[in-house]
Design a protein around this motif. Sequence first.
Motif, PDB file in Angstrom:
ATOM      1  N   LEU A 196      35.876  74.377  80.622  1.00  0.00           N
ATOM      2  CA  LEU A 196      35.556  73.446  79.178  1.00  0.00           C
ATOM      3  C   LEU A 196      35.666  71.874  79.560  1.00  0.00           C
ATOM      4  N   PHE A 197      34.301  71.420  79.732  1.00  0.00           N
ATOM      5  CA  PHE A 197      34.149  69.883  79.765  1.00  0.00           C
ATOM      6  C   PHE A 197      34.391  69.608  78.378  1.00  0.00           C
ATOM      7  N   VAL A 198      35.294  68.583  78.304  1.00  0.00           N
ATOM      8  CA  VAL A 198      35.695  68.314  76.880  1.00  0.00           C
ATOM      9  C   VAL A 198      35.606  66.707  76.764  1.00  0.00           C
ATOM     10  N   CYS A 199      34.627  65.890  75.802  1.00  0.00           N
ATOM     11  CA  CYS A 199      34.973  64.596  75.599  1.00  0.00           C
ATOM     12  C   CYS A 199      35.862  64.632  74.295  1.00  0.00           C
ATOM     13  N   ASN A 200      36.942  64.278  74.472  1.00  0.00           N
ATOM     14  CA  ASN A 200      37.976  64.743  73.257  1.00  0.00           C
ATOM     15  C   ASN A 200      38.046  63.402  72.491  1.00  0.00           C
ATOM     16  N   SER A 201      38.211  63.619  70.991  1.00  0.00           N
ATOM     17  CA  SER A 201      38.321  62.571  70.371  1.00  0.00           C
ATOM     18  C   SER A 201      39.537  62.352  69.826  1.00  0.00           C
ATOM     19  N   ALA A 202      39.992  61.087  69.272  1.00  0.00           N
ATOM     20  CA  ALA A 202      40.997  60.624  68.483  1.00  0.00           C
ATOM     21  C   ALA A 202      42.397  60.927  69.328  1.00  0.00           C
ATOM     22  N   GLU A 203      42.360  60.638  70.671  1.00  0.00           N
ATOM     23  CA  GLU A 203      43.441  60.516  71.489  1.00  0.00           C
ATOM     24  C   GLU A 203      44.579  59.273  71.294  1.00  0.00           C
ATOM     25  N   GLU A 204      43.712  58.172  71.051  1.00  0.00           N
ATOM     26  CA  GLU A 204      44.529  56.831  70.798  1.00  0.00           C
ATOM     27  C   GLU A 204      45.579  56.880  69.793  1.00  0.00           C
ATOM     28  N   GLY A 205      46.846  55.973  69.647  1.00  0.00           N
ATOM     29  CA  GLY A 205      47.686  56.130  68.987  1.00  0.00           C
ATOM     30  C   GLY A 205      47.332  56.360  67.243  1.00  0.00           C
ATOM     31  N   LEU A 206      46.183  55.860  66.776  1.00  0.00           N
ATOM     32  CA  LEU A 206      45.890  56.072  65.326  1.00  0.00           C
ATOM     33  C   LEU A 206      45.098  57.427  65.348  1.00  0.00           C
ATOM     34  N   GLY A 207      44.616  58.034  66.577  1.00  0.00           N
ATOM     35  CA  GLY A 207      44.227  59.364  66.462  1.00  0.00           C
ATOM     36  C   GLY A 207      45.191  60.471  66.562  1.00  0.00           C
ATOM     37  N   ASN A 208      46.285  60.288  67.057  1.00  0.00           N
ATOM     38  CA  ASN A 208      47.399  61.222  66.991  1.00  0.00           C
ATOM     39  C   ASN A 208      46.970  62.414  67.633  1.00  0.00           C
ATOM     40  N   LEU A 209      46.143  62.356  68.502  1.00  0.00           N
ATOM     41  CA  LEU A 209      45.865  63.379  69.588  1.00  0.00           C
ATOM     42  C   LEU A 209      45.010  64.431  68.723  1.00  0.00           C
ATOM     43  N   LYS A 210      44.337  63.968  67.582  1.00  0.00           N
ATOM     44  CA  LYS A 210      43.607  65.132  66.850  1.00  0.00           C
ATOM     45  C   LYS A 210      42.673  66.021  67.555  1.00  0.00           C
ATOM     46  N   GLY A 211      41.844  65.331  68.715  1.00  0.00           N
ATOM     47  CA  GLY A 211      40.770  66.172  69.464  1.00  0.00           C
ATOM     48  C   GLY A 211      41.485  67.256  70.187  1.00  0.00           C
ATOM     49  N   SER A 212      42.745  66.596  70.927  1.00  0.00           N
ATOM     50  CA  SER A 212      43.367  67.878  71.664  1.00  0.00           C
ATOM     51  C   SER A 212      44.171  68.906  70.733  1.00  0.00           C
ATOM     52  N   ARG A 213      44.588  68.562  69.657  1.00  0.00           N
ATOM     53  CA  ARG A 213      45.119  69.512  68.767  1.00  0.00           C
ATOM     54  C   ARG A 213      44.000  70.659  68.436  1.00  0.00           C
ATOM     55  N   GLN A 214      42.808  70.107  67.973  1.00  0.00           N
ATOM     56  CA  GLN A 214      41.973  70.965  67.542  1.00  0.00           C
ATOM     57  C   GLN A 214      41.481  71.904  68.590  1.00  0.00           C
ATOM     58  N   LEU A 215      41.181  71.271  69.769  1.00  0.00           N
ATOM     59  CA  LEU A 215      41.045  72.261  71.203  1.00  0.00           C
ATOM     60  C   LEU A 215      41.942  73.202  71.296  1.00  0.00           C
ATOM     61  N   VAL A 216      43.091  72.993  71.224  1.00  0.00           N
ATOM     62  CA  VAL A 216      44.333  73.806  71.326  1.00  0.00           C
ATOM     63  C   VAL A 216      44.050  75.007  70.290  1.00  0.00           C
ATOM     64  N   LYS A 217      43.882  74.667  68.870  1.00  0.00           N
ATOM     65  CA  LYS A 217      44.115  75.349  67.923  1.00  0.00           C
ATOM     66  C   LYS A 217      42.883  76.391  68.067  1.00  0.00           C
ATOM     67  N   ASP A 218      41.653  75.949  68.500  1.00  0.00           N
ATOM     68  CA  ASP A 218      40.332  76.846  68.535  1.00  0.00           C
ATOM     69  C   ASP A 218      40.477  77.661  69.666  1.00  0.00           C
TER      70      ASP A 218
END
Length: 156
Positions: free
Chosen positions: A134-156
Amino acid sequence: MNLTTETLSCIENHADEALALLMELAKLPAPSNHEERRAEFCLNWLRSQGAQSAYIDEALNVIYPVGDTGGNDLMVFMAHSDVVFPDTAPLPLRVESGRIYCPGVGDDTASLAVLLMTAKYFIEKKLTPPNGILFVCNSAEEGLGNLKGSRQLVKD
């Protein structure tokens, strides 16, 4: 020609394209949780290279699966698309003495450009890994994003 020589040759042959991609990406505002412009750009860029299976998930991750059968192991290559700067207007970019200056260009926009160029390499060479990627341009990594993109990727 071995893979290392071929890879280095590809990097040299596409250096101008990679630099132009970096400069275009760097100007796109992408504050955490508001990466819509970069996500749309990355999706359209990938599709223009032949990645028709690329998509944007609900967290604004841009995902390009290669060799994903739905049940096989996957390797994930990621670079985050957001920057810590809240700007919503085009970001100021300047080049001086061969250096690029722009908010977020080194964290993580340069890696994002490399990730996209690597995906392009896989497309051009029609590479299919033994396990999926999976090539992923992940979102919301920075502090205010709280790793939202990575969390969603793991969830899916």
